[in-house]
Design a protein around this motif. Structure first.
Motif, mmCIF file in Angstrom:
data_model
loop_
_atom_site.group_PDB
_atom_site.id
_atom_site.type_symbol
_atom_site.label_atom_id
_atom_site.label_comp_id
_atom_site.label_asym_id
_atom_site.label_seq_id
_atom_site.Cartn_x
_atom_site.Cartn_y
_atom_site.Cartn_z
ATOM 1 N N THR A 105 14.827 -78.301 -10.213
ATOM 2 C CA THR A 105 15.546 -78.437 -8.947
ATOM 3 C C THR A 105 14.716 -77.875 -7.797
ATOM 4 O O THR A 105 14.645 -78.456 -6.714
ATOM 5 C CB THR A 105 16.881 -77.679 -9.006
ATOM 6 O OG1 THR A 105 17.376 -77.727 -10.330
ATOM 7 C CG2 THR A 105 17.877 -78.281 -8.058
ATOM 8 N N ARG A 109 13.250 -79.888 -4.539
ATOM 9 C CA ARG A 109 13.654 -79.585 -3.176
ATOM 10 C C ARG A 109 12.491 -79.220 -2.270
ATOM 11 O O ARG A 109 12.655 -79.145 -1.066
ATOM 12 C CB ARG A 109 14.613 -78.398 -3.185
ATOM 13 C CG ARG A 109 16.002 -78.799 -3.532
ATOM 14 C CD ARG A 109 16.866 -77.586 -3.477
ATOM 15 N NE ARG A 109 18.193 -77.905 -3.867
ATOM 16 C CZ ARG A 109 19.279 -77.483 -3.235
ATOM 17 N NH1 ARG A 109 19.123 -76.712 -2.197
ATOM 18 N NH2 ARG A 109 20.454 -77.797 -3.665
ATOM 19 N N SER A 143 14.880 -75.094 2.812
ATOM 20 C CA SER A 143 15.312 -76.108 1.855
ATOM 21 C C SER A 143 15.787 -75.488 0.557
ATOM 22 O O SER A 143 16.578 -76.073 -0.147
ATOM 23 C CB SER A 143 14.171 -77.069 1.555
ATOM 24 O OG SER A 143 13.116 -76.363 0.946
ATOM 25 N N GLN A 145 17.266 -72.494 0.392
ATOM 26 C CA GLN A 145 18.225 -71.426 0.588
ATOM 27 C C GLN A 145 19.570 -71.718 -0.051
ATOM 28 O O GLN A 145 20.241 -70.843 -0.539
ATOM 29 C CB GLN A 145 18.429 -71.201 2.084
ATOM 30 C CG GLN A 145 17.701 -69.981 2.558
ATOM 31 C CD GLN A 145 17.787 -69.859 4.048
ATOM 32 O OE1 GLN A 145 18.599 -70.520 4.670
ATOM 33 N NE2 GLN A 145 16.958 -69.026 4.605
ATOM 34 N N THR A 146 19.972 -73.004 -0.007
ATOM 35 C CA THR A 146 21.301 -73.314 -0.532
ATOM 36 C C THR A 146 21.239 -73.613 -2.017
ATOM 37 O O THR A 146 22.103 -74.266 -2.561
ATOM 38 C CB THR A 146 21.858 -74.530 0.194
ATOM 39 O OG1 THR A 146 20.864 -75.548 0.156
ATOM 40 C CG2 THR A 146 22.209 -74.190 1.607
ATOM 41 N N GLY A 148 21.472 -71.704 -4.756
ATOM 42 C CA GLY A 148 22.401 -71.138 -5.729
ATOM 43 C C GLY A 148 23.715 -70.749 -5.116
ATOM 44 O O GLY A 148 24.251 -69.692 -5.411
ATOM 45 N N VAL A 149 24.227 -71.603 -4.247
ATOM 46 C CA VAL A 149 25.426 -71.205 -3.532
ATOM 47 C C VAL A 149 26.598 -70.993 -4.470
ATOM 48 O O VAL A 149 27.361 -70.052 -4.322
ATOM 49 C CB VAL A 149 25.767 -72.267 -2.463
ATOM 50 C CG1 VAL A 149 27.190 -72.110 -2.015
ATOM 51 C CG2 VAL A 149 24.864 -72.100 -1.276
ATOM 52 N N ALA A 150 26.695 -71.864 -5.473
ATOM 53 C CA ALA A 150 27.868 -71.718 -6.331
ATOM 54 C C ALA A 150 27.740 -70.536 -7.270
ATOM 55 O O ALA A 150 28.693 -69.828 -7.523
ATOM 56 C CB ALA A 150 28.075 -73.000 -7.130
ATOM 57 N N CYS A 151 26.553 -70.330 -7.786
ATOM 58 C CA CYS A 151 26.389 -69.159 -8.649
ATOM 59 C C CYS A 151 24.923 -68.775 -8.707
ATOM 60 O O CYS A 151 24.053 -69.619 -8.693
ATOM 61 C CB CYS A 151 26.898 -69.431 -10.056
ATOM 62 S SG CYS A 151 26.047 -70.774 -10.852
ATOM 63 N N GLY A 152 24.664 -67.510 -8.756
ATOM 64 C CA GLY A 152 23.301 -67.062 -8.966
ATOM 65 C C GLY A 152 22.437 -67.042 -7.729
ATOM 66 O O GLY A 152 21.236 -66.890 -7.834
ATOM 67 N N GLY A 153 22.996 -67.188 -6.552
ATOM 68 C CA GLY A 153 22.161 -67.264 -5.361
ATOM 69 C C GLY A 153 21.321 -66.035 -5.132
ATOM 70 O O GLY A 153 20.132 -66.129 -4.826
ATOM 71 N N ALA A 154 21.917 -64.869 -5.331
ATOM 72 C CA ALA A 154 21.185 -63.638 -5.028
ATOM 73 C C ALA A 154 19.983 -63.478 -5.947
ATOM 74 O O ALA A 154 18.890 -63.098 -5.516
ATOM 75 C CB ALA A 154 22.121 -62.432 -5.180
ATOM 76 N N VAL A 155 20.200 -63.811 -7.221
ATOM 77 C CA VAL A 155 19.099 -63.624 -8.172
ATOM 78 C C VAL A 155 17.972 -64.601 -7.885
ATOM 79 O O VAL A 155 16.794 -64.274 -8.003
ATOM 80 C CB VAL A 155 19.600 -63.826 -9.614
ATOM 81 C CG1 VAL A 155 18.563 -63.369 -10.580
ATOM 82 C CG2 VAL A 155 20.884 -63.083 -9.814
#
Lengths: 288, 393
Positions: A105, A109, A143, A145-146, A148-155
């Motif tokens: 992914t 992106r 491009s 940044q979004t 892991g919005v649903a899960c795991g974004g911080a990691v």
């Protein structure tokens, strides 16, 4: 004794001058190149460290580990650490994003690069070394940044940061390594030239000069000997006038040669240790 | 939508139709890796040792033909095992259990469609076979469907065409239909906004919307099933919806979704319309601007407050995702406590996925020689050492 080729140059004052000029030029060049080589070497300081395993393969001086190499070793270790951390944080990101593989992914992106490097030439002791400068444009990162919005974004963001740091060390390492290679080549080349001058060219020229002066001395001695013989022959023969003429001619010729030789250099004076024709006893006047 | 012909029986009638399948399921439950198995795997130094150790467990020779084992291969093979078990359950199932199991696969179908769409958006000539390999095996489409999805073009009309030609036949087509309805409603109001959205943002919106619609649909279906199934499933699905909402809020802080004017219009529609946080919680969440606001909103929900604390704590080891995973495991284990309901099937799939995640994480740690960090992201399943069982000690 130099065996330089089969052609010995003609043994006269002109060639002597030429070769003396060449010798002067060669020794001046030799001094300058030596200074340059020492300056380049001084760029690498002398610190002894037993860290041979990580040396780059082109290190030609095995005894002294230069400070530049030490820096390279340190940066390489840092890069290794950084990439290890990066891989670990990527594994974490995989875990956090429901075990899916985010690598594909991310690759899909990626559009414009946010990290770019430029190549600058840097001048060190007369040698032009390429240097990499890295610039990071955070805005082009949007491009991903979004991601892991649903899960795991911080990691995922943490993984990105870790890798970015690793890239910084990578770029630094690249600059150091190219600098090292270029300097190494330069030092090798200069050393080769210095050695060539010191052990080949200058001795050769000196030999040739020596040979020329030797030949000229021999010629002078031959002349002297011949004149002496001729003079003795003239004294015992019956035609005094002829003898006188011959002797006079010889005298003049010799005098000319002596003058030239005296003007040519101090070396030639040593050859003329033989007693001067004009200083010894006068010949008896020939009476007709 | 397929109408439900019957409901799962209760205490006396469940076993008539679904007894065999549930027995199979209980058998599979015994195949989960136990603490002792995890411990022996942790002792390994490389992946071939791990493979040997796994041969003792229910996994058996799942990696038999593979020469060079890597974490991704282990994941692939473990997934294959899960899919095989699931397919067997599905083939033995009768309505309405079959319908229920299908609902479980819709989740993965959404994943696969999003994967293909994202790939196609960025690279029109993407290789379809590599995508098929990456697709989640539980959510398979036919190849013709996949190929047509690849031919999708990115425009406002594009989605519509995609739906008309391809997705309408697939089970998740209805979610797409609803999404398009909402899109067109929005574009009627503000055509410029739709144009100005970045491609990534709309993909995220698409995914979140599909997911939320799926959750709502599934919950509705479970309600029609009634009985214990409905009770337990609604619990699970609500927890999942809440996790989604909190995660979206938390992860949107650095992005466009967090700007004040867009919060209500763009972020709020992403929250599912179900869950313990709905409706007052999501209302408050939609106004949250940063972590402190989020913390104050969650204060009224003690369970989520606990979970959020792990995010605010040392962020190096435990992250909020781990806390959510732990909660999910806890709830899913509870589902197995009762009998004569379908929730156990759903929990089985989720727990198996968690186990695969654990396994892959441990393998990665071994490969990267970071065995000390294994416990960061490891959630034991059906274990006496699980955190929630020891909480009140």
């Amino acid at each position: 004794m130099s065996q330089a080729g089969g052609q010995k140059p003609a043994a006269n004052r002109m060639t002597l001058q030429t070769f003396k000029a060449r010798l002067g030029g060669a020794s001046k060049g030799f001094k300058l190149l030596k200074k340059k080589r020492d300056a380049l070497k001084a760029k690498f300081q002398v610190i002894f460290r037993p860290a041979f395993k990580i040396l780059s393969p082109t290190c030609s001086r095995r005894l002294h580990l230069p400070a530049l190499l030490k820096e390279i070793v340190d940066t390489k270790l840092k890069v290794g650490e950084g990439l290890k951390d990066g891989a670990f944080s990527l594994a974490k990101a995989h875990y956090a994003s429901s075990g899916d593989d985010i690598a594909s992914t991310v690759i899909e992106r990626a559009k414009r690069p946010s990290i770019t490097t430029k190549l600058y030439p840097d001048n060190v002791a007369g040698v032009s070394i390429p240097l990499f400068k890295m610039s990071y444009d955070a805005s082009k990162d949007s491009s991903a940044q979004t991601l892991g919005v649903a899960c795991g974004g911080a990691v995922i963001n943490a993984a990105r940061e870790t890798y970015r740091k690793a890239v910084v060390s990578l770029v630094k390492l690249a600059s150091l390594q190219t600098a090292f290679h270029t300097l190494d080549e330069e030092i090798k080349m200069t050393s080769r030239r210095v050695n060539a001058l010191e052990y080949v060219l200058i001795p050769r020229i000196e030999d040739i000069i020596h040979y020329i002066t030797q030949e000229m001395d021999e010629q002078a001695r031959e002349e002297f000997f011949r004149v002496k013989k001729v003079g003795r022959g003239c004294a015992s023969s019956s035609s005094p006038s002829l003898k006188t003429e011959v002797v006079e001619k010889k005298k003049v010729k010799l005098q000319k040669e002596k003058d030239e030789m005296a003007a040519a250099g101090k070396r030639t004076e040593a050859a003329i240790d033989a007693p001067s024709m004009l200083a010894t006893k006068k010949d008896e006047d020939l009476i007709f | 939508m397929v109408t439900v012909y019957s409901k799962p029986g209760g205490l006396t009638t469940f076993n008539i139709k679904d007894g065999f399948v549930e027995a199979l399921l209980r058998g599979y439950k015994l195949g989960f890796l136990k603490d002792v198995d995890y411990r022996s795997i942790l002792q390994c130094d490389n992946l071939s040792d791990v493979k040997l150790n796994l041969q003792e467990t229910d996994y058996g020779n799942f990696c038999a033909e593979v020469q060079q084992v890597s974490p991704s291969i282990i994941r692939e093979k473990a997934m294959e095992k899960l899919v095989a078990e699931f397919e067997y359950l599905r083939s033995q199932a009768d309505y309405p259990l079959a319908q229920f199991l299908d609902y479980i696969t819709y989740d993965y179908m959404i994943d696969n469609v999003m994967l293909i769409l994202k790939a196609t958006l960025n690279n029109p000539n993407v290789d379809i076979f590599s995508l098929v390999k990456q697709a989640h095996p539980l959510g398979q489409f036919e190849e013709s469907v996949l190929k047509s999805i690849c031919a999708f073009e990115n425009s406002a009309k594009g989605y519509g065409e995609l739906y008309q030609s391809v997705l309408i036949d697939t089970p998740i087509g209805k979610y797409f239909a609803k999404f398009l309805e909402e899109e067109s409603a929005k574009s009627a109001q503000n055509a410029n906004d739709v144009q100005n959205l970045l491609a990534e943002l709309s993909a995220t919106r698409l995914e979140s919307s599909l997911r939320k619609l799926y959750l709502e649909d599934f919950a509705h279906f479970c309600e029609t099933l009634g009985g214990e199934t409905a009770e337990i499933m609604l619990n699970l699905l609500k927890a999942r919806a809440d996790a989604t909402a909190i995660n979206i809020t938390l992860n949107s802080f650095d992005t466009q979704l967090n700007q004040i004017n867009t919060r209500k219009s763009q972020r709020k529609p992403l929250y599912p319309s179900m869950g313990f946080l709905y409706p007052e919680g999501t209302e408050k969440l939609s106004e949250v601007g940063d972590e402190n606001d989020l913390a104050s909103v969650l204060r009224t929900y003690p369970i989520y407050e606990e979970i959020f604390k792990s995010h605010q704590g040392q962020s190096n080891e435990q992250t909020i995702d781990d806390a959510f995973y732990e909660r999910e495991v806890e709830l899913n284990e509870m589902a197995f406590e009762g009998q004569f309901q379908y929730a156990a099937f759903y929990s089985y799939v989720r727990l198996k996925e968690q186990e695969i995640r654990n396994l892959v994480w441990i393998c990665e740690c071994i490969v990267q020689r970071r065995k000390d960090r294994t416990s960061d992201h490891f959630v034991p399943i059906f274990s006496k050492e699980a955190k929630f069982r020891n909480r009140n000690r």
